[in-house]
Scaffold this motif. Structure first.
Motif, PDB file in Angstrom:
ATOM      1  N   PHE A 134       0.837  -1.203   0.000  1.00  0.00           N
ATOM      2  CA  PHE A 134       0.000   0.000   0.000  1.00  0.00           C
ATOM      3  C   PHE A 134       0.873   1.255   0.000  1.00  0.00           C
ATOM      4  CE2 PHE A 134      -3.444  -2.828   1.411  1.00  0.00           C
ATOM      5  CZ  PHE A 134      -4.491  -2.327   0.661  1.00  0.00           C
ATOM      6  N   GLU A 135       1.980   1.238   0.739  1.00  0.00           N
ATOM      7  CA  GLU A 135       2.906   2.370   0.732  1.00  0.00           C
ATOM      8  C   GLU A 135       3.402   2.655  -0.675  1.00  0.00           C
ATOM      9  OE1 GLU A 135       5.262   2.845   4.963  1.00  0.00           O
ATOM     10  OE2 GLU A 135       6.126   1.591   3.399  1.00  0.00           O
ATOM     11  N   GLU A 136       3.812   1.609  -1.378  1.00  0.00           N
ATOM     12  CA  GLU A 136       4.363   1.787  -2.726  1.00  0.00           C
ATOM     13  C   GLU A 136       3.308   2.302  -3.690  1.00  0.00           C
ATOM     14  OE1 GLU A 136       5.794  -2.094  -3.567  1.00  0.00           O
ATOM     15  OE2 GLU A 136       7.667  -1.858  -2.456  1.00  0.00           O
ATOM     16  N   LYS A 137       2.084   1.805  -3.578  1.00  0.00           N
ATOM     17  CA  LYS A 137       1.032   2.223  -4.503  1.00  0.00           C
ATOM     18  C   LYS A 137       0.576   3.657  -4.240  1.00  0.00           C
ATOM     19  CE  LYS A 137       0.982  -1.638  -6.661  1.00  0.00           C
ATOM     20  NZ  LYS A 137       1.563  -1.696  -8.026  1.00  0.00           N
ATOM     21  N   ILE A 138       0.599   4.096  -2.988  1.00  0.00           N
ATOM     22  CA  ILE A 138       0.081   5.421  -2.649  1.00  0.00           C
ATOM     23  C   ILE A 138       1.181   6.471  -2.612  1.00  0.00           C
ATOM     24  CG2 ILE A 138      -1.099   6.756  -0.849  1.00  0.00           C
ATOM     25  CD1 ILE A 138      -2.536   4.134  -0.078  1.00  0.00           C
ATOM     26  N   GLU A 139       2.340   6.147  -2.031  1.00  0.00           N
ATOM     27  CA  GLU A 139       3.399   7.134  -1.850  1.00  0.00           C
ATOM     28  C   GLU A 139       4.514   7.026  -2.883  1.00  0.00           C
ATOM     29  OE1 GLU A 139       4.813   6.874   2.147  1.00  0.00           O
ATOM     30  OE2 GLU A 139       2.959   7.636   3.016  1.00  0.00           O
ATOM     31  N   GLY A 140       4.554   5.901  -3.607  1.00  0.00           N
ATOM     32  CA  GLY A 140       5.564   5.769  -4.644  1.00  0.00           C
ATOM     33  C   GLY A 140       6.711   4.857  -4.241  1.00  0.00           C
ATOM     34  N   SER A 141       7.752   4.846  -5.050  1.00  0.00           N
ATOM     35  CA  SER A 141       8.909   3.983  -4.840  1.00  0.00           C
ATOM     36  C   SER A 141       9.687   4.405  -3.603  1.00  0.00           C
ATOM     37  CB  SER A 141       9.821   4.015  -6.059  1.00  0.00           C
ATOM     38  OG  SER A 141      10.340   5.323  -6.242  1.00  0.00           O
ATOM     39  N   ARG A 142      10.737   3.662  -3.306  1.00  0.00           N
ATOM     40  CA  ARG A 142      11.536   3.920  -2.101  1.00  0.00           C
ATOM     41  C   ARG A 142      12.065   5.354  -2.064  1.00  0.00           C
ATOM     42  NH1 ARG A 142      17.013   3.781  -0.737  1.00  0.00           N
ATOM     43  NH2 ARG A 142      17.424   3.119   1.423  1.00  0.00           N
ATOM     44  N   ASN A 143      12.681   5.811  -3.158  1.00  0.00           N
ATOM     45  CA  ASN A 143      13.251   7.162  -3.183  1.00  0.00           C
ATOM     46  C   ASN A 143      12.164   8.227  -3.050  1.00  0.00           C
ATOM     47  OD1 ASN A 143      15.844   6.172  -3.463  1.00  0.00           O
ATOM     48  ND2 ASN A 143      15.794   6.228  -5.706  1.00  0.00           N
ATOM     49  N   LYS A 144      11.007   7.987  -3.647  1.00  0.00           N
ATOM     50  CA  LYS A 144       9.907   8.949  -3.536  1.00  0.00           C
ATOM     51  C   LYS A 144       9.387   9.015  -2.109  1.00  0.00           C
ATOM     52  CE  LYS A 144       8.253   8.682  -8.327  1.00  0.00           C
ATOM     53  NZ  LYS A 144       7.104   8.308  -9.201  1.00  0.00           N
ATOM     54  N   ARG A 145       9.351   7.864  -1.422  1.00  0.00           N
ATOM     55  CA  ARG A 145       8.870   7.861  -0.044  1.00  0.00           C
ATOM     56  C   ARG A 145       9.842   8.611   0.874  1.00  0.00           C
ATOM     57  NH1 ARG A 145       8.106   2.375  -1.157  1.00  0.00           N
ATOM     58  NH2 ARG A 145       9.473   1.666   0.551  1.00  0.00           N
ATOM     59  N   ILE A 146      11.138   8.437   0.618  1.00  0.00           N
ATOM     60  CA  ILE A 146      12.131   9.161   1.424  1.00  0.00           C
ATOM     61  C   ILE A 146      11.974  10.664   1.229  1.00  0.00           C
ATOM     62  CG2 ILE A 146      14.590   9.587   1.732  1.00  0.00           C
ATOM     63  CD1 ILE A 146      15.101   6.672   0.973  1.00  0.00           C
ATOM     64  N   LYS A 147      11.850  11.105  -0.027  1.00  0.00           N
ATOM     65  CA  LYS A 147      11.692  12.530  -0.309  1.00  0.00           C
ATOM     66  C   LYS A 147      10.382  13.066   0.250  1.00  0.00           C
ATOM     67  CE  LYS A 147      14.555  12.502  -4.490  1.00  0.00           C
ATOM     68  NZ  LYS A 147      14.544  12.683  -5.969  1.00  0.00           N
ATOM     69  N   LEU A 148       9.329  12.249   0.190  1.00  0.00           N
ATOM     70  CA  LEU A 148       8.036  12.679   0.719  1.00  0.00           C
ATOM     71  C   LEU A 148       8.111  12.935   2.222  1.00  0.00           C
ATOM     72  CD1 LEU A 148       4.992  13.103  -0.007  1.00  0.00           C
ATOM     73  CD2 LEU A 148       4.632  10.734   0.720  1.00  0.00           C
ATOM     74  N   ASP A 149       8.815  12.062   2.938  1.00  0.00           N
ATOM     75  CA  ASP A 149       8.939  12.239   4.385  1.00  0.00           C
ATOM     76  C   ASP A 149       9.829  13.433   4.742  1.00  0.00           C
ATOM     77  OD1 ASP A 149       7.278  10.159   4.888  1.00  0.00           O
ATOM     78  OD2 ASP A 149       8.834   8.716   5.428  1.00  0.00           O
ATOM     79  N   GLU A 150      10.747  13.780   3.853  1.00  0.00           N
ATOM     80  CA  GLU A 150      11.637  14.924   4.125  1.00  0.00           C
ATOM     81  C   GLU A 150      10.954  16.257   3.849  1.00  0.00           C
ATOM     82  OE1 GLU A 150      14.957  14.084   1.637  1.00  0.00           O
ATOM     83  OE2 GLU A 150      15.925  12.721   3.086  1.00  0.00           O
TER      84      GLU A 150
END
Length: 474
Positions: A134-150
């Motif tokens: 669900f994280e990958e489908k909603i927030e994107g790939s690993r690098n996108k999730r890291i940038k989103l949290d930053e």
């Protein structure tokens, strides 16, 4: 003679404590691990296996057998229904045997193939990967999730985080309802819960397990495996040098380092480069955040994601696969892996013996049970027609799941007379306390007389429960 003990001055040792600013917190319990998606045969098999496991978990409580829920662990009624089998508190030995067989099965698999239970079947792992999906489908790939949290909070980040947590809560709620449905009729539970007609106990239990699932799979994740699960701690007792483990071939991989795909073997040898290109993908895909190249670690759950990630890199570089693989310590040293060994055979033999004992217990398990309780208030009494009478309470249990009719028989005394019901009908799983009295002529009695009370299935003469008791006089 000098009585003085010589004293030697030892200089103070200065302890150099590590500076927190220079220490990496990449693997501390509270660090968030951003798991990278990976494709490969092991990952495909794990997802397929996990889908089957989740499907079985979700479907089983909805199955019906002979008009009732096929699998129901009814704690209130103190009985477990497993299709045609009903287990009662008196069947504690059966439950113990089932647990022993399961334990030795786990020991056997672990000794042979390592922690494949953790990587492929453990609910914690399975639900964690569902949440990561669900994280990958909603927030994107690993690098996108890291940038989103930053990023600071904005509308895009808000709706993505909100949608992710909503999906997590829905999965947790459905999981909790399904789990509680194993202990209470599930069809009624779903209707009563969403209409708020369920009992306070049922609603509270569902909410409790919803919070647990959401917390474990959404927030705690690897902390459950590395700090709370006891299996991670005692697994080494079952490992030996022939156990299959996820391991890195250091002889082939070292030294590590980036290089061009066009670099030939001779050039790599001259530069001292092994097959490991130090892409770090094996760390990025690991759900517990470890580097498998540092050797076997208790945090490794043998999910095989690092194997697929490394093989993908080896394919791109044109190198031989299985730099990281399921292998054994003996094989890594160039020795032969022994499949049959005393420990593995021992686990298999014990598991087989316990399985046979379980089968024998199930085959000889009576469908009918009875206890005889004498009336302790009065040893005996004399009836109006001069007979001596003793009173008993028969506790009769129908262990089957179908309605049965029984006949009450009493032997041991001459010309005895029974007062009370001698023919009864019990529903499946019903327990009946039946009072009866037995009377006989005083001339035919001793002070203590042997008596046999028997309950017989009228439709199956082989289904009999009998108990010896005493008939008292004087």
């Amino acid at each position: 003679m000098n009585d003085q003990i010589p004293v030697k001055n030892i200089p103070t040792v200065k302890i150099h404590k590590p500076e927190p600013s220079k220490q990496s917190d990449a693997y501390t319990p509270r660090s968030h691990i951003y798991v990278r998606a990976v494709q490969g045969p092991l990952e495909l098999f794990r997802r397929f296996f996990g889908l089957i496991f989740v499907g079985i978990f979700a479907i089983l409580p909805w199955l019906t057998y002979d008009g009732h829920q096929a699998i129901l662990f009814d704690l209130y009624e103190q009985r477990f229904n497993l299709f045609s089998l009903t287990l009662w508190p008196q069947d504690l030995t059966l439950l113990a045997l089932i647990l022993i067989v399961s334990a030795y099965g786990l020991f056997f698999v672990t000794t042979f193939a390592g922690r494949v239970w953790c990587g492929f079947m453990c609910p914690q792992t399975t639900w964690t990967f569902i949440y990561i999906w669900f994280e990958e489908k909603i927030e994107g790939s690993r690098n996108k999730r890291i940038k989103l949290d930053e990023r600071p909070m904005d509308f895009d980040k808000f709706w993505r985080k909100s949608l992710k947590h909503f999906a997590w809560i829905m999965v947790a709620l459905l999981t909790s309802l399904t789990f509680v449905g194993y202990f209470t009729p599930i069809s009624e539970l779903f209707v009563d819960f969403f209409t708020w007609q369920a009992s306070g106990m049922a609603i509270g239990t569902v909410i409790f397990f919803t919070i647990c699932t959401y917390g474990n799979a959404g927030w705690m994740r690897e902390i459950m495996c590395t700090h709370m699960c006891p299996y991670a701690r005692f697994q080494s007792v079952m490992f030996d040098k022939d156990t299959l483990i996820v391991a890195y071939d250091a002889k082939r991989g070292e030294g590590r380092g980036p290089r061009s795909r066009k670099m030939d073997a001779e050039t790599r040898k001259e530069k001292g480069l092994g097959d490991c290109v130090d892409c770090n993908l094996c760390v990025q895909v690991c759900p517990t955040g470890i580097d498998i190249r540092n050797g076997l670690q208790y945090e490794c759950i043998s999910c095989g994601k690092c194997v697929d990630a490394c093989n993908e890199t080896m394919d791109k570089m044109g190198y031989e696969k299985d730099l990281i693989s399921f292998t054994s310590e003996h094989k890594l040293k160039g020795e032969k892996t022994h499949i049959l060994r005393p420990k593995l055979v021992g686990y298999a033999v014990v598991m087989l013996i316990m399985t046979v004992l379980l089968g024998v217990q199930l085959a000889n398990r009576p469908a009918l049970d009875m206890d005889v309780i004498r009336d302790r208030n009065t040893l005996y009494r004399e009836t109006s027609d001069g007979l001596i009478e003793n009173v008993y309470t028969l506790k009769i249990m129908n262990r089957t799941q179908t309605e049965k009719t029984y006949r009450i028989e009493v032997d041991g005394l001459k010309d005895l007379k029974i007062t009370g019901k001698t023919k009864i009908t019990l529903a499946g799983g019903e327990i009946l306390a039946l009072p009866i009295s037995v009377a006989a002529d005083a001339w035919d009695l001793k002070a203590i007389n042997d008596l046999v009370i028997r309950v017989v299935d009228v439709n199956d003469s082989d289904s009999v429960a009998e108990e010896d008791t005493k008939f008292l006089f004087h």
